[in-house]
Design an enzyme around this catalytic site. Structure first.
Site, PDB file in Angstrom:
ATOM      1  N   GLU A 185       0.883  -1.175   0.000  1.00 32.29           N
ATOM      2  CA  GLU A 185       0.000   0.000   0.000  1.00 32.29           C
ATOM      3  C   GLU A 185       0.911   1.213   0.000  1.00 32.29           C
ATOM      4  O   GLU A 185       1.483   1.563   1.026  1.00 32.29           O
ATOM      5  CB  GLU A 185      -0.879   0.004   1.257  1.00 32.29           C
ATOM      6  CG  GLU A 185      -1.828  -1.173   1.367  1.00 32.29           C
ATOM      7  CD  GLU A 185      -2.986  -1.094   0.388  1.00 32.29           C
ATOM      8  OE1 GLU A 185      -3.164  -0.044  -0.258  1.00 32.29           O
ATOM      9  OE2 GLU A 185      -3.700  -2.089   0.251  1.00 32.29           O
ATOM     10  N   CYS A 209      -2.280   9.412   2.163  1.00 31.39           N
ATOM     11  CA  CYS A 209      -1.954   8.712   0.912  1.00 31.39           C
ATOM     12  C   CYS A 209      -3.035   8.945  -0.129  1.00 31.39           C
ATOM     13  O   CYS A 209      -2.740   9.041  -1.314  1.00 31.39           O
ATOM     14  CB  CYS A 209      -1.738   7.225   1.163  1.00 31.39           C
ATOM     15  SG  CYS A 209      -3.102   6.428   2.007  1.00 31.39           S
TER      16      CYS A 209
HETATM   17  P1  NDP Z   1       8.330   4.840   4.543  1.00 35.46           P
HETATM   18  O1  NDP Z   1       8.337   4.084   3.275  1.00 35.46           O
HETATM   19  O2  NDP Z   1       9.461   5.732   4.842  1.00 35.46           O
HETATM   20  O3  NDP Z   1       8.237   3.842   5.789  1.00 35.46           O
HETATM   21  C1  NDP Z   1       7.186   2.916   5.944  1.00 35.46           C
HETATM   22  C2  NDP Z   1       7.582   1.872   6.966  1.00 35.46           C
HETATM   23  O4  NDP Z   1       8.651   1.071   6.442  1.00 35.46           O
HETATM   24  C3  NDP Z   1       8.108   2.444   8.268  1.00 35.46           C
HETATM   25  O5  NDP Z   1       7.672   1.642   9.332  1.00 35.46           O
HETATM   26  C4  NDP Z   1       9.604   2.338   8.082  1.00 35.46           C
HETATM   27  O6  NDP Z   1      10.322   2.317   9.286  1.00 35.46           O
HETATM   28  C5  NDP Z   1       9.707   1.005   7.388  1.00 35.46           C
HETATM   29  N1  NDP Z   1      10.971   0.783   6.691  1.00 35.46           N
HETATM   30  C6  NDP Z   1      11.894   1.682   6.264  1.00 35.46           C
HETATM   31  N2  NDP Z   1      12.897   1.054   5.616  1.00 35.46           N
HETATM   32  C7  NDP Z   1      12.617  -0.255   5.627  1.00 35.46           C
HETATM   33  C8  NDP Z   1      13.248  -1.421   5.109  1.00 35.46           C
HETATM   34  N3  NDP Z   1      14.401  -1.350   4.425  1.00 35.46           N
HETATM   35  N4  NDP Z   1      12.660  -2.617   5.298  1.00 35.46           N
HETATM   36  C9  NDP Z   1      11.489  -2.716   5.945  1.00 35.46           C
HETATM   37  N5  NDP Z   1      10.833  -1.656   6.470  1.00 35.46           N
HETATM   38  C10 NDP Z   1      11.391  -0.441   6.306  1.00 35.46           C
HETATM   39  O7  NDP Z   1       6.938   5.610   4.551  1.00 35.46           O
HETATM   40  P2  NDP Z   1       6.417   6.680   5.589  1.00 35.46           P
HETATM   41  O8  NDP Z   1       6.392   6.112   6.961  1.00 35.46           O
HETATM   42  O9  NDP Z   1       7.148   7.954   5.362  1.00 35.46           O
HETATM   43  O10 NDP Z   1       4.897   6.836   5.131  1.00 35.46           O
HETATM   44  C11 NDP Z   1       4.499   7.733   4.145  1.00 35.46           C
HETATM   45  C12 NDP Z   1       4.215   7.009   2.856  1.00 35.46           C
HETATM   46  O11 NDP Z   1       3.220   6.029   3.095  1.00 35.46           O
HETATM   47  C13 NDP Z   1       3.639   7.917   1.787  1.00 35.46           C
HETATM   48  O12 NDP Z   1       4.205   7.625   0.538  1.00 35.46           O
HETATM   49  C14 NDP Z   1       2.162   7.551   1.791  1.00 35.46           C
HETATM   50  O13 NDP Z   1       1.513   7.848   0.594  1.00 35.46           O
HETATM   51  C15 NDP Z   1       2.212   6.099   2.096  1.00 35.46           C
HETATM   52  N6  NDP Z   1       0.944   5.632   2.654  1.00 35.46           N
HETATM   53  C16 NDP Z   1       0.182   4.784   1.901  1.00 35.46           C
HETATM   54  C17 NDP Z   1      -1.039   4.361   2.368  1.00 35.46           C
HETATM   55  C18 NDP Z   1      -1.865   3.397   1.597  1.00 35.46           C
HETATM   56  O14 NDP Z   1      -2.733   2.778   2.190  1.00 35.46           O
HETATM   57  N7  NDP Z   1      -1.664   3.208   0.302  1.00 35.46           N
HETATM   58  C19 NDP Z   1      -1.564   4.830   3.651  1.00 35.46           C
HETATM   59  C20 NDP Z   1      -0.681   5.690   4.353  1.00 35.46           C
HETATM   60  C21 NDP Z   1       0.527   6.076   3.853  1.00 35.46           C
HETATM   61  P3  NDP Z   1      10.939   3.681   9.858  1.00 35.46           P
HETATM   62  O15 NDP Z   1       9.800   4.645  10.025  1.00 35.46           O
HETATM   63  O16 NDP Z   1      11.519   3.255  11.124  1.00 35.46           O
HETATM   64  O17 NDP Z   1      11.942   4.159   8.821  1.00 35.46           O
END
Ligand code: NDP
Length: 490
Positions: A235, A269
């Protein structure tokens, strides 16, 4: 050995909200090991027992709604009212998932067809085992719960890695589940930075990863999952379009557009980022939009930008858009960290970053189009395809446009309304990801179809799966198949 910790901060004040362990790969693997055992226990409960416990969990969240909303407010900076709204939505999803799991996933007889006349066939959807959920910070309750509730209802155990910006909310969600289900660690939260999520995705005992976050991180998670052929739901982000048709209610459209774009400081999002308005009503719509936006200010109706790094992206998009287009509201000075006031810019070239890339801030670009078809064409010319909106006075045309919109979800004459309908699947196409949470599809996403065929009696003269089969049996089969399928429809 001392465990390293990290702090979650209030983005509005910089104050420390909580301190959490940076869980190592070993700690994650231990959690997955516990989850494996818990999954066996949880999937062994009857559907009615799981349903009761999930409804208890829902009730406990409802009883703690104020406390949880306050925590969401502290960790994300969003107003308490908005935090409450996302928790309410999450509650409705837990309720739906609990009540519908058995109906959607339970064993059922299916037709066997003429060739299988001597068979009976059943289909059911069995749990996968341990589901790893990796969540974002922008809706730290609603978004992960779209996976967690449905995966739990399908009989799986959860290891949840919340965003490093909202670990406290993630920990609390699992603690509250523990009050409803104290027997086994069916839902655990592991805290940490990206590496903690990476360790979760790489564990071969995790049978599915439900990832919500940016497209770039989804690719990294998918690469880690590929090692073990672990399936994932992705997502990801969006660049959602909002189309205003010639016969739309302009006041309602402007009101919805602003809320869809600016609420949660645009960190949604499925937030509105691009607006296409048909020529006939362009000026009227822009008047309504300008009147309304003048009353909206960061820090009043919505909170700060939660992730400090996002401010650079928002600033870059605003700088670019205001240079190339015509400012309606705001501009580069609207960025006053950690807040960003509303920015509306017209006539920004379609190939500019502000139109193509996800901004994730309280900004929109607006463009005049000759007609609604051009609006749709521009709306669809995006690498993303998460959701979108159509405002139109003609419900039949609105429906046609919605169906032609290249997105997973479309709202007509409202914004984001699909997210609050638990029976509707949620997810995107293209760079917005794949797989679905919510609804029956969301339950099936966290289950594996199990197909069983049982021979009730041997088919006389048609033992087709035997080396003792004779040529006469194939002849009879050809006669039967020609009778059943050999006629062309004229
Ligand atoms: P990120 O992609 O930065 O992070 C998402 C999650 O992945 C966090 O828990 C992060 O941890 C974790 N993560 C980071 N690196 C890794 C890795 N290498 N392996 C596994 N997990 C990892 O997104 P954001 O948190 O900044 O969220 C915003 C984004 O989410 C936007 O693009 C938004 O559009 C999207 N989004 C989509 C939705 C949907 O339903 N389609 C709903 C809500 C948001 P950490 O934070 O510790 O880096």
């Amino acid at each position: 050995m001392t465990t390293l910790t990290f702090d979650s901060l209030n983005p509005a004040t910089g104050e420390i909200v909580g301190s959490h362990p940076k869980q190592t790969a070993d700690a994650v693997h231990e959690a997955v090991g516990r989850a494996e055992q818990a999954a066996t226990w949880w999937s062994g409960l009857s559907p009615a027992e799981r349903r009761r416990r999930l409804l208890d969990y829902k009730a406990i969240i409802a009883q703690h709604i104020r406390e949880l909303a306050a925590l969401v407010h502290k960790e994300t900076g969003k107003p308490v009212g908005d935090a409450t709204l996302e928790i309410v939505l999450a509650i409705t999803h837990i309720d739906w998932a609990a009540r519908n799991a058995q109906k959607v996933l339970g064993r059922r007889k299916v037709s066997t067809g003429m060739i299988g006349l001597n068979l009976s066939a059943t289909l059911e959807y069995l749990p996968l085992g341990v589901v790893g959920v990796i969540g974002p910070w922008n809706y730290p309750v609603f978004t992960p719960m779209g996976s967690i509730a449905y995966a739990l209802a399908a009989g799986n155990a959860i290891v949840f890695k919340p965003s490093e910006l909202t670990p406290g909310v993630g920990v609390r969600l699992a603690e509250l589940f523990g009050e409803a289900v104290p027997e086994q660690p069916v839902f655990q939260t592991v805290t940490g930075l990206g590496e903690t999520g990476a360790a979760l995705a790489a564990d071969p005992r995790v049978k599915k990863v439900a990832f919500t976050g940016s497209t770039a991180t989804a690719k990294r998670v998918m690469a880690a999952c590929a090692e073990n052929l672990t399936p994932i739901v992705a997502e990801c982000g969006g660049k959602d379009a909002f189309i205003v048709d010639a016969d739309a209610d302009l006041r309602a459209a402007a009101d919805a557009c602003l809320w869809g774009a600016m609420s949660n400081a645009g960190q949604t999002c499925v937030g509105v980022e691009r607006v296409y308005v048909v020529d006939a009503v362009y000026d009227g719509f822009m008047r309504e939009l300008s009147d309304r936006v003048s009353t909206i200010k960061a820090g009043d109706q919505y909170g700060p930008i939660t992730m400090p790094g996002q401010l650079d992206i928002i600033k870059r998009h605003i700088d670019d858009a205001t240079k190339a287009g015509k400012v309606v509201t705001g501009g580069p000075d609207s960025v006053r960290p950690p807040y960003v006031d509303p920015v509306i810019v017209e006539d920004v070239p379609e190939d500019s970053p502000a139109v193509r890339e996800e901004t994730f801030g309280p900004t929109i670009t607006v463009r005049r189009t000759n007609d609604v078809h051009e609006a749709l064409e521009l709306a669809n010319a995006s690498a993303y395809g998460l959701a979108g909106t159509i405002f139109s006075g003609n419900s039949r045309r609105a429906m046609e446009l919605a169906r032609m919109m290249r997105s997973g979800m479309t709202a007509i004459n409202s914004v984001i309304s699909f997210a609050g309908v638990p029976s509707l699947p949620f997810g995107g196409v293209g760079d917005s990801g794949f797989g679905r949470i919510h609804g029956a599809d969301g339950l099936r996403e966290f289950a594996r179809p199990k197909a069983i065929s049982r021979q009730r009696f041997p088919m006389p003269g048609m033992n087709l799966t035997s080396f003792a089969r004779g040529a006469d049996e194939i002849e009879r089969l050809i006669s039967l198949i020609t009778f059943l399928h050999g006629r062309r429809k004229r």
